[in-house]
Motif scaffolding. Structure first.
Motif, PDB file in Angstrom:
ATOM      1  N   SER A  83       0.832  -1.209   0.000  1.00 39.69           N
ATOM      2  CA  SER A  83       0.000   0.000   0.000  1.00 39.69           C
ATOM      3  C   SER A  83       0.867   1.261   0.000  1.00 39.69           C
ATOM      4  CB  SER A  83      -0.932   0.001   1.213  1.00 39.69           C
ATOM      5  OG  SER A  83      -1.757  -1.143   1.218  1.00 39.69           O
ATOM      6  N   LEU A  84       1.841   1.270  -0.871  1.00 38.62           N
ATOM      7  CA  LEU A  84       2.784   2.391  -0.911  1.00 38.62           C
ATOM      8  C   LEU A  84       2.096   3.694  -1.289  1.00 38.62           C
ATOM      9  CD1 LEU A  84       5.791   0.498  -2.434  1.00 38.62           C
ATOM     10  CD2 LEU A  84       5.863   1.837  -0.320  1.00 38.62           C
ATOM     11  N   ARG A  85       2.610   4.767  -0.714  1.00 43.08           N
ATOM     12  CA  ARG A  85       2.078   6.109  -0.929  1.00 43.08           C
ATOM     13  C   ARG A  85       3.170   7.010  -1.493  1.00 43.08           C
ATOM     14  NH1 ARG A  85      -0.070   6.485   5.319  1.00 43.08           N
ATOM     15  NH2 ARG A  85      -1.678   4.837   5.185  1.00 43.08           N
ATOM     16  N   PRO A  86       2.796   8.065  -2.181  1.00 39.74           N
ATOM     17  CA  PRO A  86       3.822   8.987  -2.696  1.00 39.74           C
ATOM     18  C   PRO A  86       4.740   9.511  -1.592  1.00 39.74           C
ATOM     19  CG  PRO A  86       1.744   9.412  -3.763  1.00 39.74           C
ATOM     20  CD  PRO A  86       1.467   8.406  -2.698  1.00 39.74           C
ATOM     21  N   GLU A  87       4.235   9.678  -0.391  1.00 41.14           N
ATOM     22  CA  GLU A  87       5.069  10.183   0.698  1.00 41.14           C
ATOM     23  C   GLU A  87       6.074   9.157   1.213  1.00 41.14           C
ATOM     24  OE1 GLU A  87       1.715  10.143   0.564  1.00 41.14           O
ATOM     25  OE2 GLU A  87       0.823   9.663   2.532  1.00 41.14           O
ATOM     26  N   ASP A  88       6.009   7.921   0.714  1.00 43.92           N
ATOM     27  CA  ASP A  88       7.021   6.917   1.045  1.00 43.92           C
ATOM     28  C   ASP A  88       8.248   7.045   0.148  1.00 43.92           C
ATOM     29  OD1 ASP A  88       4.337   4.571   1.474  1.00 43.92           O
ATOM     30  OD2 ASP A  88       5.466   5.590   3.056  1.00 43.92           O
ATOM     31  N   THR A  89       8.179   7.908  -0.845  1.00 43.53           N
ATOM     32  CA  THR A  89       9.307   8.108  -1.747  1.00 43.53           C
ATOM     33  C   THR A  89      10.530   8.611  -0.999  1.00 43.53           C
ATOM     34  OG1 THR A  89       7.885   8.547  -3.661  1.00 43.53           O
ATOM     35  CG2 THR A  89      10.136   9.425  -3.732  1.00 43.53           C
ATOM     36  N   ALA A  90      11.634   7.883  -1.144  1.00 42.82           N
ATOM     37  CA  ALA A  90      12.873   8.217  -0.425  1.00 42.82           C
ATOM     38  C   ALA A  90      13.959   7.227  -0.821  1.00 42.82           C
ATOM     39  CB  ALA A  90      12.650   8.149   1.083  1.00 42.82           C
ATOM     40  N   VAL A  91      15.157   7.525  -0.397  1.00 34.87           N
ATOM     41  CA  VAL A  91      16.225   6.530  -0.435  1.00 34.87           C
ATOM     42  C   VAL A  91      16.151   5.754   0.872  1.00 34.87           C
ATOM     43  CG1 VAL A  91      18.701   6.105  -0.555  1.00 34.87           C
ATOM     44  CG2 VAL A  91      17.678   7.962  -1.895  1.00 34.87           C
ATOM     45  N   TYR A  92      16.086   4.453   0.764  1.00 37.16           N
ATOM     46  CA  TYR A  92      15.963   3.583   1.935  1.00 37.16           C
ATOM     47  C   TYR A  92      17.324   2.976   2.252  1.00 37.16           C
ATOM     48  CZ  TYR A  92      10.921   3.975   2.037  1.00 37.16           C
ATOM     49  OH  TYR A  92       9.642   4.468   2.153  1.00 37.16           O
ATOM     50  N   TYR A  93      17.696   3.042   3.525  1.00 33.80           N
ATOM     51  CA  TYR A  93      18.970   2.527   4.001  1.00 33.80           C
ATOM     52  C   TYR A  93      18.740   1.437   5.045  1.00 33.80           C
ATOM     53  CZ  TYR A  93      20.848   6.905   2.092  1.00 33.80           C
ATOM     54  OH  TYR A  93      21.197   7.947   1.269  1.00 33.80           O
ATOM     55  N   CYS A  94      19.520   0.381   4.960  1.00 38.13           N
ATOM     56  CA  CYS A  94      19.527  -0.591   6.042  1.00 38.13           C
ATOM     57  C   CYS A  94      20.702  -0.270   6.957  1.00 38.13           C
ATOM     58  CB  CYS A  94      19.623  -2.014   5.512  1.00 38.13           C
ATOM     59  SG  CYS A  94      21.040  -2.347   4.442  1.00 38.13           S
ATOM     60  N   ALA A  95      20.556  -0.671   8.201  1.00 39.61           N
ATOM     61  CA  ALA A  95      21.567  -0.362   9.206  1.00 39.61           C
ATOM     62  C   ALA A  95      21.601  -1.463  10.252  1.00 39.61           C
ATOM     63  CB  ALA A  95      21.283   0.980   9.861  1.00 39.61           C
ATOM     64  N   ALA A  96      22.735  -1.579  10.926  1.00 40.06           N
ATOM     65  CA  ALA A  96      22.903  -2.601  11.959  1.00 40.06           C
ATOM     66  C   ALA A  96      23.666  -2.032  13.137  1.00 40.06           C
ATOM     67  CB  ALA A  96      23.648  -3.808  11.395  1.00 40.06           C
ATOM     68  N   ARG A  97      23.309  -2.506  14.334  1.00 37.88           N
ATOM     69  CA  ARG A  97      24.070  -2.186  15.534  1.00 37.88           C
ATOM     70  C   ARG A  97      24.101  -3.394  16.446  1.00 37.88           C
ATOM     71  NH1 ARG A  97      20.418  -1.603  19.599  1.00 37.88           N
ATOM     72  NH2 ARG A  97      18.465  -0.483  19.257  1.00 37.88           N
ATOM     73  N   PHE A  98      25.154  -3.462  17.256  1.00 38.39           N
ATOM     74  CA  PHE A  98      25.334  -4.599  18.148  1.00 38.39           C
ATOM     75  C   PHE A  98      25.217  -4.209  19.612  1.00 38.39           C
ATOM     76  CE2 PHE A  98      26.426  -7.872  15.146  1.00 38.39           C
ATOM     77  CZ  PHE A  98      26.838  -7.162  14.045  1.00 38.39           C
ATOM     78  N   SER A  99      24.959  -2.930  19.876  1.00 35.99           N
ATOM     79  CA  SER A  99      24.747  -2.473  21.244  1.00 35.99           C
ATOM     80  C   SER A  99      23.850  -1.251  21.196  1.00 35.99           C
ATOM     81  CB  SER A  99      26.079  -2.154  21.918  1.00 35.99           C
ATOM     82  OG  SER A  99      26.738  -1.108  21.229  1.00 35.99           O
ATOM     83  N   GLY A 100      23.361  -0.854  22.380  1.00 33.16           N
ATOM     84  CA  GLY A 100      22.481   0.303  22.436  1.00 33.16           C
ATOM     85  C   GLY A 100      21.027  -0.106  22.369  1.00 33.16           C
ATOM     86  N   GLU A 101      20.157   0.879  22.630  1.00 31.35           N
ATOM     87  CA  GLU A 101      18.740   0.556  22.715  1.00 31.35           C
ATOM     88  C   GLU A 101      17.834   1.460  21.888  1.00 31.35           C
ATOM     89  OE1 GLU A 101      18.849  -1.199  27.293  1.00 31.35           O
ATOM     90  OE2 GLU A 101      17.607   0.521  26.776  1.00 31.35           O
ATOM     91  N   THR A 102      18.278   2.632  21.543  1.00 27.89           N
ATOM     92  CA  THR A 102      17.392   3.540  20.823  1.00 27.89           C
ATOM     93  C   THR A 102      17.515   3.335  19.324  1.00 27.89           C
ATOM     94  OG1 THR A 102      18.960   5.344  20.547  1.00 27.89           O
ATOM     95  CG2 THR A 102      17.775   5.232  22.643  1.00 27.89           C
TER      96      THR A 102
END
Length: 121
Positions: A83-102
Motif C-alpha cells: 500500500s505504498l504512498r507517494p510520501e514513502d518516496t525516499a532513499v531507503y537505508y539498512c543499518a545494523a548495531r550490536f549495542s544500544g537501545e534507541t
C-alpha cells in the motif's frame, strides 16, 4: 560489516516492493537491524527495526503497511512494503548495531548504500 541493500524501484501508489539487505563480514545474529529513509531535503528517519530476539518496532506512518523480517541463516533483513504512498518516496537505508537501545540513526554502526524507492501518484 558490509551491508548491501537492493529491491528499490518505481511503483504506482498502492503497489508493493520488497527491499533486501544482505550482510557480509560478520554474522548479524546478535544485532538489531533497521531500515531508515531519507527524502530530498529532509532528515533521515527511522522506518522499522527488528532486534536479535525478533522484537519489532515501526514508525507510526508505516504500521499495517510495512513488515520487517530477518533471516539469520542468510544474514539478511527484509522490508516488505505494501500500500505504498507517494510520501514513502525516499532513499531507503539498512543499518545494523550490536549495542544500544534507541533507534536514533547515530546509534547504528553499519550502513548500506541505500536504494531508491519512488512511488508515483
Amino acid at each position: 560489516v558490509q551491508l548491501q541493500a537492493s529491491g528499490g524501484g518505481l511503483v504506482q501508489a498502492g503497489g508493493s516492493l520488497r527491499l533486501s539487505c544482505a550482510a557480509s563480514g560478520r554474522t548479524l545474529r546478535a544485532s538489531t537491524l533497521a531500515w531508515f529513509r531519507q527524502a530530498p531535503g529532509k532528515e533521515r528517519e527511522f522506518v522499522a527495526a527488528i532486534d536479535w530476539s525478533a522484537g519489532i518496532s515501526y514508525r507510526d506512518s508505516v504500521k499495517g503497511r510495512f513488515t520487517i523480517s530477518r533471516d539469520n541463516t542468510k544474514n539478511t533483513v527484509y522490508l516488505q512494503m505494501n500500500s505504498l504512498r507517494p510520501e514513502d518516496t525516499a532513499v531507503y537505508y539498512c543499518a545494523a548495531r550490536f549495542s544500544g537501545e534507541t533507534y536514533l540513526a547515530g546509534n547504528f554502526d553499519y550502513w548500506g548504500q541505500g536504494t531508491q524507492v519512488t512511488v508515483s501518484s
